[in-house]
Enzyme design. Structure first.
Site, PDB file in Angstrom:
ATOM      1  CE  LYS A 104      43.126  25.873 -20.006  1.00  0.00           C
ATOM      2  NZ  LYS A 104      43.943  25.778 -18.721  1.00  0.00           N
ATOM      3  CG  LEU A 105      40.367  35.320 -18.851  1.00  0.00           C
ATOM      4  CD1 LEU A 105      39.631  35.604 -17.687  1.00  0.00           C
ATOM      5  CD2 LEU A 105      39.240  34.316 -20.663  1.00  0.00           C
TER       6      LEU A 105
END
Length: 648
Positions: A104-105
Site C-alpha cells: 500500500k506504499l
C-alpha cells in the site's frame, strides 16, 4: 464435486474437534488445494491464506488441548506444543498484514486513488461529520488502511500494545465484512488475533468462569504435561528425572525431528517473504500489476473499470470477419486483465469456433481498462492474433500495452472537470496510442454526445456520413447518436480525449419521476382535488401497498412505484438497529448453510442409488434453494443493488 466438498468438510470438522487430527488435515488440504488449483480465475489472497494455514496445521500439534485425540491417547492429552508452531502461525499472520502495508506504499494508494469510492459508504458517515468526503478517502480509507497494515503485526506482538491492536483490528475487519463480499476472510483474521497472546490464555480465560460451569468447558488444570515434540532447558529436564509420571520425560537433546522443524520454519518464513516479490522470475504473468493476484498480499491496491471489450475473429481460410459476445464459453471476467488467461481463452475459442464453420480462426481482443481512476486505455495490442502470439511464464508479454503512467497527473484535472458538470451529464476519459483507432457506437439514448481533445491530435470519422474531422487540443465535435464513428490517433505521442454525453432518455424519465412525485405528494396532503386518470390512480394507494405496483398499467408509473419502494427499503435498512441487522445476517447465513447441506444430501443420494424421477428432483432442489420467507423486506433486498441504469 459434492463428494470432494464432503471430504473437505469432514476434514475441517476433524481439525476443529481434534479427531484423527493428521488424517483430517490431509483430507482437508488435499481436497482444498485440488479445488484451489482447478480454476485460477478464482484465486485471491484469502483463499491462498486458507490453504497455507491448512498446510501448516498438518505439520503442527494442533490436537493437544481439549481434543478427541487427547481422550483417546493420554500421552498427548494436555501436552506442550512446540514454540515453532506458534512462531509459524504468528509470522504468517504478520506477513499478511505487513506485506499488505508495504504494497500500500504504492503512490496510487497513498494519494487516495485506489479505493476512493469507499468514502461514500455509510460506514464512514461518522467521519464525514468533521471531514469532507475527499479527506475521508485520503486520511481514513487510505491512510488508515496503510497505517493499520504496517503496524498491526507489531502491535499484536507486544503485551503493552496488544489491547489497542485488538480494538483496531476488530474494528477494521468488521468494517471489511460490510464493505466487501470477501466471504470468511474478516472472520478468519479476527479468529487469528488470539494467536499472538500467551499460549495459556484459554486456561486463564476459562478459569474465570464459576465452578459449576467449568464441567462443560475446556479444563484449566492440571499443568500441561511434557511432550516429545518439545526441547526443554537442561535444568527443567534434570528436575523431571526420577519423577513418577505417565507423561513423556522432558528432554534437552535435539533430535532429528526438532532440527527438521527448526529448518522448515526458517525456510518457510524466508519463502513467504520472498514469494510476494518473485515476479521477476514469472514475468509472463505480469501485466500492469505484478503476477497472479493471489499470493502477493496486494489487497485492494488496484481498482479497475472496463469501458469497452471487443472480440474479433477472422476465418483463416475465407478471411471472413465477425465478432463474439465478450465472455462467451466462460463465466469468468478475469481474462480481461491477465495475459496468460487471455492466451488460454483465445486457445479455447480457437478450438471451439470450428464447430460453427469458422476454419483456423484468428482471435483479436480490444480491451479498454482504467486502473485507479486513470484514462481508459488499451491493455493488449488489438492487432495481435492472440492464438498464435508467443507467451512464456518466464518472459515478458510482448503484446501487453504499457500503462500510460505519464498521464497520471491528469486525474486531478478529471476531478475538476467532473465537478463542473451537472447531474445529468456524464463523462469518459480516453487515451490511445499513435497509429491506433477506436471504433465506437453511440446509443440512441445518448442524444447529446461530443468528443473533446485534451492532448495530441485525432481524426474523427463519421462512418455513415463518410466525413473526417481533424481535432487539435481544446477542440470538440458532436457525434451522431445511433451511428458508428472512429477516432484515429495521428499525433506522435498518445492522444487524450473525453466523451461528454447526456442520457436524454434517462433525463426524460427523471422529469416524469419528478412530476409523479409531485402528484403523489399532493394526493397525500390533500391538495390534489381533481380526478385522477386511471393510469395515475395507483399513486393514491397507501405507502407500502405492493398491490398498487402490480395494478399499475402505465410502465412509467410502475417503474416509479418500484423505485419508491426500493428507496423506502434502503432507508429502512440504513436506519435498522443492531439487533435487526444481526437477525437479518443470521437468517441469511442459516438459509445459505441449509442449502449447502440439503444439496449435498441430494447429490450423495443420487450417486448412491441413482436419480429419482425428474419431478421429484425438481421439488427437492426447489426446497433446498428456498430463501427467506417472502416478506416485503426480503423482496426489496433483492433490489438493493439495482440502479437507475438497470431500471432503464
Amino acid at each position: 464435486m459434492y463428494v470432494v466438498y464432503v471430504v473437505m468438510f469432514l476434514g475441517a470438522l476433524g481439525i476443529m474437534l481434534g479427531c484423527f487430527y493428521r488424517l483430517s488435515c490431509l483430507m482437508f488440504i488435499s481436497t482444498y488445494w485440488y479445488i484451489f488449483f482447478l480454476d485460477k480465475t478464482a484465486w485471491n489472497n484469502h483463499s491462498y491464506l486458507y490453504g497455507l494455514i491448512g498446510f501448516q496445521l498438518t505439520l503442527m500439534d494442533g490436537n493437544r488441548y481439549w481434543s478427541i485425540d487427547g481422550l483417546r491417547r493420554p500421552t498427548i492429552r494436555n501436552a506442550h506444543v512446540p514454540l515453532w508452531n506458534y512462531t509459524l502461525l504468528r509470522t504468517q499472520i504478520f506477513i499478511v498484514y505487513f506485506i499488505a502495508g508495504i504494497k500500500k506504499l504504492d503512490a496510487d494508494w497513498v494519494e487516495g486513488y485506489s479505493m476512493s469510492y469507499l468514502a461514500h459508504h455509510w460506514l464512514f458517515d461518522p467521519f464525514k461529520i468533521i471531514l469532507p468526503v475527499d479527506l475521508v478517502s485520503v486520511l481514513v480509507v487510505h491512510g488508515g488502511g496503510l497505517a493499520l497494515d504496517l503496524t498491526a503485526g507489531y502491535l499484536l506482538f507486544f503485551d503493552v500494545t496488544r489491547p489497542y491492536a485488538f480494538f483496531f483490528v476488530t474494528y477494521f475487519h468488521c468494517m471489511n465484512s460490510q464493505l466487501f463480499s470477501i466471504g470468511m476472510f474478516p472472520y478468519t483474521m479476527l479468529a487469528t488475533t488470539p494467536i499472538f497472546c500467551y499460549p495459556d490464555w484459554p486456561r486463564r480465560f476459562f478459569a474465570r468462569f464459576p465452578a459449576f460451569l467449568r464441567e462443560g468447558l475446556p479444563f484449566c488444570a492440571p499443568t500441561p504435561q511434557p511432550s516429545t515434540s518439545c526441547v526443554y532447558p537442561k535444568d527443567e529436564a534434570t528436575n523431571s528425572e526420577g519423577q513418577e509420571t505417565l507423561s513423556a520425560p522432558k528432554t534437552s537433546k535435539l533430535r532429528l525431528k526438532h532440527k527438521l522443524g527448526a529448518i522448515f520454519t526458517i525456510l518457510y518464513i524466508i519463502e513467504q517473504f520472498f514469494l510476494p516479490y518473485s515476479h521477476f522470475i514469472t514475468q509472463g504473468y505480469n501485466n500492469w500489476t505484478n503476477g497472479l493476484y493471489g499470493y502477493s498480499w496486494d489487497m485492494m491496491v488496484h481498482s479497475r473499470s472496463h469501458q469497452h471489450v471487443k472480440i474479433t475473429y477472422r476465418d483463416g481460410k475465407t478471411g471472413e470477419t465477425g465478432y463474439l459476445n465478450p465472455g462467451v464459453f466462460t463465466q469468468s471476467r478475469r481474462w480481461k486483465d491477465h495475459g496468460d488467461m487471455l492466451k488460454q481463452y483465445a486457445t479455447c475459442l480457437n478450438q471451439l469456433l470450428p464447430r460453427y464453420n469458422i476454419t483456423d480462426p484468428e482471435i483479436y481482443f480490444d480491451i479498454w481498462v482504467s486502473i485507479n481512476e486513470r484514462f481508459q486505455q488499451r491493455i493488449f495490442d488489438p492487432r495481435v492474433d492472440v492464438v498464435r502470439a508467443e507467451w512464456s511464464p518466464f518472459q515478458p508479454n510482448k503484446w501487453l500495452m504499457p500503462l500510460l503512467i505519464d498521464l497520471s497527473p491528469w486525474r486531478l484535472k478529471f476531478q475538476e472537470i467532473e465537478g463542473s458538470l451537472d447531474n445529468q451529464t456524464e463523462i469518459v476519459f480516453i487515451a490511445d496510442f499513435p497509429g491506433l483507432h477506436l471504433e465506437n457506437f453511440v446509443s440512441e439514448d445518448l442524444g447529446n454526445t461530443s468528443i473533446q481533445v485534451l492532448q495530441g491530435n485525432v481524426i474523427v470519422e463519421i462512418v455513415e456520413e463518410k466525413k473526417n474531422f481533424t481535432l487539435d487540443p481544446g477542440e470538440q465535435i458532436k457525434v451522431p447518436a445511433g451511428a458508428y464513428h472512429k477516432v484515429y490517433t495521428v499525433s506522435e505521442g498518445p492522444s487524450c480525449y473525453m466523451y461528454v454525453y447526456v442520457n436524454t432518455t434517462e433525463a426524460a424519465l427523471q422529469q416524469n419521476f419528478t412530476k409523479l412525485s409531485e402528484i403523489q405528494e399532493r394526493i397525500r396532503n390533500g391538495t390534489e382535488t381533481g380526478p385522477l386518470p386511471p393510469e395515475l390512480q395507483p399513486l393514491a394507494a397507501p405507502e407500502g401497498d405492493q398491490g398498487s405496483e402490480v395494478n399499475a398499467t402505465d410502465p412509467i408509473v410502475k417503474l416509479f412505484l418500484k423505485r419508491q419502494r426500493r428507496l423506502r427499503q434502503v432507508k429502512k435498512r440504513r436506519e435498522a438497529g443492531v439487533l435487526e441487522r444481526f437477525e437479518h445476517f443470521t437468517v441469511k447465513k442459516y438459509y445459505s448453510i441449509r442449502r449447502g447441506f440439503l444439496m449435498t444430501a441430494i447429490a450423495l443420494r443420487n450417486l448412491a442409488v441413482g436419480l429419482p424421477p425428474l419431478e421429484q428432483l425438481t421439488r427437492e432442489v426447489a426446497y433446498a434453494n428456498l430463501k427467506e420467507p417472502p416478506t416485503e423486506a426480503n423482496h426489496d433486498e433483492r433490489l438493493k443493488d439495482e440502479d437507475v441504469h438497470t431500471e432503464l
